[in-house]
Design an enzyme around this catalytic site. Structure first.
Site, PDB file in Angstrom:
ATOM      1  N   CYS A   1      -3.852  -3.554  -5.154  1.00 16.66           N
ATOM      2  CA  CYS A   1      -2.299  -3.290  -3.773  1.00 16.66           C
ATOM      3  C   CYS A   1      -2.161  -4.156  -3.009  1.00 16.66           C
ATOM      4  O   CYS A   1      -2.515  -4.129  -2.036  1.00 16.66           O
ATOM      5  CB  CYS A   1      -2.803  -1.531  -3.914  1.00 16.66           C
TER       6      CYS A   1
ATOM      7  N   SER B   1       1.987   2.650   4.355  1.00 12.87           N
ATOM      8  CA  SER B   1       1.697   0.443   4.978  1.00 12.87           C
ATOM      9  C   SER B   1       2.783   0.211   6.366  1.00 12.87           C
ATOM     10  O   SER B   1       1.809  -0.154   7.379  1.00 12.87           O
ATOM     11  CB  SER B   1       1.373  -0.368   4.156  1.00 12.87           C
TER      12      SER B   1
HETATM   13  N1  LIG Z   1       5.771   2.829   0.842  1.00 12.91           N
HETATM   14  C1  LIG Z   1       4.546   2.917   0.152  1.00 12.91           C
HETATM   15  C2  LIG Z   1       3.875   2.449  -1.220  1.00 12.91           C
HETATM   16  C3  LIG Z   1       2.561   2.211  -1.513  1.00 12.91           C
HETATM   17  C4  LIG Z   1       2.174   1.868  -3.123  1.00 12.91           C
HETATM   18  O1  LIG Z   1       3.074   1.756  -3.524  1.00 12.91           O
HETATM   19  N2  LIG Z   1       1.151   2.015  -3.358  1.00 12.91           N
HETATM   20  C5  LIG Z   1       0.929   2.210  -4.766  1.00 12.91           C
HETATM   21  C6  LIG Z   1      -0.155   0.871  -5.254  1.00 12.91           C
HETATM   22  S1  LIG Z   1       0.316  -0.379  -5.250  1.00 12.91           S
HETATM   23  C7  LIG Z   1       0.049   3.299  -5.369  1.00 12.91           C
HETATM   24  O2  LIG Z   1      -0.378   3.744  -4.745  1.00 12.91           O
HETATM   25  N3  LIG Z   1       0.248   4.451  -6.172  1.00 12.91           N
HETATM   26  C8  LIG Z   1       0.235   5.231  -6.958  1.00 12.91           C
HETATM   27  C9  LIG Z   1       1.442   6.462  -7.946  1.00 12.91           C
HETATM   28  O3  LIG Z   1       2.268   5.515  -6.909  1.00 12.91           O
HETATM   29  O4  LIG Z   1       1.256   7.588  -7.797  1.00 12.91           O
HETATM   30  C10 LIG Z   1       3.421   2.085   1.215  1.00 12.91           C
HETATM   31  O5  LIG Z   1       3.853   1.239   2.339  1.00 12.91           O
HETATM   32  O6  LIG Z   1       2.197   1.983   1.923  1.00 12.91           O
END
Ligand SMILES: N[C@@H](CCC(=O)N[C@@H](CS)C(=O)NCC(=O)O)C(=O)O
Length: 239
Positions: A10, A64
């Site tokens: 990620c 994040s």
């Molecule tokens: N806006 C979030 C995006 C985080 C994100 O998209 N994480 C993904 C992995 S790269 C995730 O956890 N996906 C699992 C899901 O959406 O169920 C951030 O900036 O932390």
């Protein structure tokens, strides 16, 4: 100790771990499956996404952008003397990077050349914008806009690290046509933060997903000469 809840490939997690590494803040990391999220994780991550950072006080933080701002505020700042205006400028350039993480993921997963080209367009706009800024400030600072590594550098690191792996393995260069961004990429890679901020088997896990037989870039990795690309990998799981 700080704990980061992670998924290996990620980019949002890598932005957080790169900042922890740059600041030399000790942390532990726990990897979870995004296909089978544990209940304890769902209880602390309102949208069920990584990264989650659990502070030394036990407070879970998600998103994040919020996490890196917390780390910059709560620990000795990478750039302590910035004006509110400069901080806002840096936030904006950092957001431009993180808004493109999933764009790059999706481009890398393209099944054919036309899809790769279409999905790369948005990413290229971001690289073109950075190219123009780097050109303006040419030679003034080795990093984006500072003498030492800053928050904007950390935000762009996951994009530039992934672009380097893709180029090395498949010969496809997301940065072709952006020489200043490429030079910046080399400066960032030379810090060692790219490797420090991911697990030892990151590159293999990344390749398994993005250079699999299912992707256009995976197909190129088989035919890329000069020993740079050595394998087309099987499928895995991702963001
Ligand atoms: N806006 C979030 C995006 C985080 C994100 O998209 N994480 C993904 C992995 S790269 C995730 O956890 N996906 C699992 C899901 O959406 O169920 C951030 O900036 O932390």
């Amino acid at each position: 100790m700080i704990k980061v809840v992670s998924f290996k490939i990620c980019p949002f997690v890598q932005r957080v771990t790169a900042l922890l590494e740059a600041k030399k803040i000790p942390y532990e990391i726990e990897y979870i499956s995004l296909k089978d999220k544990p209940q304890w994780f769902l209880e602390i991550s309102p949208h069920g996404q990584v990264p989650v950072l659990i502070t030394e006080n036990g407070q879970p933080l998600f998103e994040s952008d919020a996490i890196v701002e917390y780390l910059e505020d709560a620990y000795p700042a990478l750039a302590p003397d910035l004006s509110p205006e400069q901080r806002a400028v840096n936030r904006a350039w950092s957001y431009l990077a993180s808004k493109n993480y999933l764009v790059q993921c999706s481009a890398q997963r393209s099944a054919d050349k036309a899809t790769l080209s279409e999905r790369s367009q948005k990413l290229e706009k971001a690289f073109a914008a950075v190219e123009a800024v780097l050109e303006q400030g040419e030679g003034e600072t080795p990093y984006f806009n500072s003498a030492t590594i800053g928050m904007v550098d950390i935000a762009w690191l996951p994009l530039l690290h992934r672009a380097a792996i893709i180029e090395q393995r498949s010969c496809h260069d997301f940065l072709a046509g952006y020489p200043k961004v490429k030079a910046w990429q080399q400066t960032l890679l030379a810090t060692g933060l790219a490797e420090l901020s991911v697990s030892a088997d990151f590159e293999q896990a990344f390749c398994d997903f993005y250079l699999s037989g299912e992707t256009f870039l995976g197909g190129r990795s088989e035919s890329c000469g000069d020993g740079r690309a050595d394998q087309a990998c099987s499928s895995g799981s991702c963001c």
